[in-house]
Write an enzyme that holds these catalytic residues in place. Structure first.
Site, PDB file in Angstrom:
ATOM      1  CG  HIS A 266      -0.404  -0.049   2.544  1.00  0.00           C
ATOM      2  ND1 HIS A 266       0.082   1.066   3.177  1.00  0.00           N
ATOM      3  CD2 HIS A 266      -0.238  -1.073   3.420  1.00  0.00           C
ATOM      4  CE1 HIS A 266       0.511   0.728   4.383  1.00  0.00           C
ATOM      5  NE2 HIS A 266       0.349  -0.564   4.562  1.00  0.00           N
TER       6      HIS A 266
ATOM      7  CG  ASP B 107       2.668   0.011   7.837  1.00  0.00           C
ATOM      8  OD1 ASP B 107       2.351  -0.621   6.814  1.00  0.00           O
ATOM      9  OD2 ASP B 107       1.850   0.363   8.689  1.00  0.00           O
TER      10      ASP B 107
ATOM     11  CD  GLU C  81      -3.285  -1.572   5.047  1.00  0.00           C
ATOM     12  OE1 GLU C  81      -3.417  -2.641   5.646  1.00  0.00           O
ATOM     13  OE2 GLU C  81      -2.843  -0.556   5.628  1.00  0.00           O
ATOM     14  CD  GLU C  82      -1.609   1.958   7.565  1.00  0.00           C
ATOM     15  OE1 GLU C  82      -2.349   1.498   8.449  1.00  0.00           O
ATOM     16  OE2 GLU C  82      -0.423   1.617   7.426  1.00  0.00           O
TER      17      GLU C  82
ATOM     18  CD  GLU D 274       0.803  -4.144   5.680  1.00  0.00           C
ATOM     19  OE1 GLU D 274       1.568  -3.558   6.489  1.00  0.00           O
ATOM     20  OE2 GLU D 274      -0.151  -3.604   5.125  1.00  0.00           O
TER      21      GLU D 274
ATOM     22  CG  ASP E  77      -2.619   4.142   2.647  1.00  0.00           C
ATOM     23  OD1 ASP E  77      -2.256   3.070   2.132  1.00  0.00           O
ATOM     24  OD2 ASP E  77      -3.492   4.203   3.540  1.00  0.00           O
TER      25      ASP E  77
ATOM     26  CG  HIS F 224       0.650   2.557  12.465  1.00  0.00           C
ATOM     27  ND1 HIS F 224      -0.667   2.187  12.604  1.00  0.00           N
ATOM     28  CD2 HIS F 224       1.023   2.109  11.242  1.00  0.00           C
ATOM     29  CE1 HIS F 224      -1.070   1.544  11.508  1.00  0.00           C
ATOM     30  NE2 HIS F 224      -0.049   1.479  10.678  1.00  0.00           N
TER      31      HIS F 224
HETATM   32 ZN   LIG Z   1       0.748  -1.464   6.391  1.00  0.00          ZN
END
Ligand SMILES: [Zn+2]
Length: 381
Positions: A73, A105, A137-138, A165, A75, A359
């Site tokens: 992903h 990520d 995705e997030e 991931e 984003d 994150h």
């Molecule tokens: Zn991810």
């Protein structure tokens, strides 16, 4: 220049695109599309309905079914209110670690996949290698859902998918789904001295929550035999109950935030149909007897299908063989894997970096993780 140097340079470029889910990812998608086209990939950019974001699907090698999808992903999660030691959108290297928002990520995996494109293009591949890079995705795998629908409509049938991931290159063969909702109750305000003259939204919210808790107990009896998950059944959680202004006022508006994590897709249907039926057949008629405009509305915050561990899984077996790993595990976070599974692919989640850094401020990926990822992607040929 080594492959690792190429991957590092590409990663620095990708990190500099601030692709927070709330913002456009088009600059990054177009940069990747140009890059892949220069390396002889057939590239498609699939824009979303309002034209602000896009998915990228590209292929190197022959046309036709089969082959493998490298999925990531584009984003990243926001950096607001996080205390970073340096600009999160300018990659910084220190002691073998690359820092920046999205390094683990999951732009690290995307950079590795892109760095391999020239090597794939130089080989006479007997099966296609696809690149699938998605948006949003997030915030609930929104882009991947569109991409899968587009591939299905075109009859594109890859045999396998690797979702990169961050697993520290460990092999993951399953995870629960994640479904989040906010349910809003609109009743009728009134004086607390005469409850029957109003429709107390908080009281209906409580009854709704009670039914959800009954469903939670029923889910425990539905755990699939031999389920490897911990706990082995679909869980359900009440994340918030809000409403009311004062002790003596009938509550006019209330809301419930709740989520569940299905171990099998049948549980997804079960929970939704049970609670919908209760709201529609029991609560709403009682509310509307007093106030015809009373409402119960459920907003879907995100619905990510689970990734069911399968006895037969060619993607898992292949990646185990190529990495020499002898175990495959489960993870407690949701990915796009379930969506690719719904397309009929065998799927494995395996990528560089650790979810422990995802994150967070000062997110990083280790160079040796990128090396391990490049090795795997090289052996795919
Ligand atoms: Zn991810």
């Amino acid at each position: 220049m080594t492959r690792l140097d190429t991957a590092r340079d590409i990663l620095a470029t990708l990190i500099a695109f601030p692709t927070v889910s709330s913002d456009s990812n088009l600059d990054m998608i177009h940069w990747m599309a140009d890059y892949l086209e220069r390396h002889f990939a057939r590239v498609e950019v699939l824009t979303n309905a309002d034209g602000t974001k896009a998915n990228l699907f590209a292929t190197i090698g022959p046309e036709g079914d089969g082959g493998i999808v490298l999925s990531g992903h584009s984003d990243v999660v926001p950096v607001a209110e996080q205390d970073w030691s340096s600009d999160p959108f300018e990659m910084r290297e220190a002691d073998g670690l690359l820092y920046g928002r999205g390094t683990c990520d999951m732009k690290g995996f995307i950079a590795c996949a892109l760095a391999m494109a020239p090597y794939y293009a130089a080989r006479d591949l007997d099966r296609p290698i696809h690149f699938a890079f998605t948006h949003d995705e997030e915030v609930g795998c929104l882009g991947a859902a569109d991409l899968i629908a587009a591939l299905e409509a075109r009859g594109v049938k890859p045999a396998m998918a690797i979702i990169g991931e961050p697993t520290e290159m460990r092999i993951i063969e399953g995870h629960k789904g994640c479904c989040e909702y906010t349910t809003r109750f609109t009743g009728l305000e009134g004086h607390g001295s005469d409850p029957d003259q109003g429709v107390n939204a908080a009281e209906y919210a409580v009854r709704y929550v009670s039914r959800l808790l009954e469903i939670r107990e029923e889910l425990k009896t539905r755990a699939p035999e031999g389920s490897a998950f911990e706990p082995p059944w679909t869980t359900l959680n009440i994340g918030g109950v809000h409403g009311g202004v004062a002790h003596n006022v009938i509550v006019g508006k209330a809301e419930v935030e709740w989520e569940f994590r299905p171990v099998v897709n049948e549980d997804m249907d079960f929970v939704k149909s049970e609670i919908e039926a209760y709201a529609r057949d029991v609560l709403l008629p009682a509310m509307q007897k007093v106030e015809p405009r009373a409402r119960i509305q459920t907003e879907v915050i995100g619905e990510v299908a689970g990734f069911e561990p399968m006895e037969r899984n060619a993607a898992r077996d292949l990646v185990m063989k190529l990495t020499g790993a002898n175990t495959a595990g489960l993870v407690p976070f949701a990915t796009e894997a379930g969506l690719f599974q719904s397309l009929g692919c065998d799927v494995v989640v395996c990528g560089p970096g650790s979810i422990a850094q995802a994150h967070k401020p000062d997110e990083f990926v280790a160079l040796d993780q990128l090396t391990a990822c490049l090795d795997l992607l090289d052996r795919l040929i």
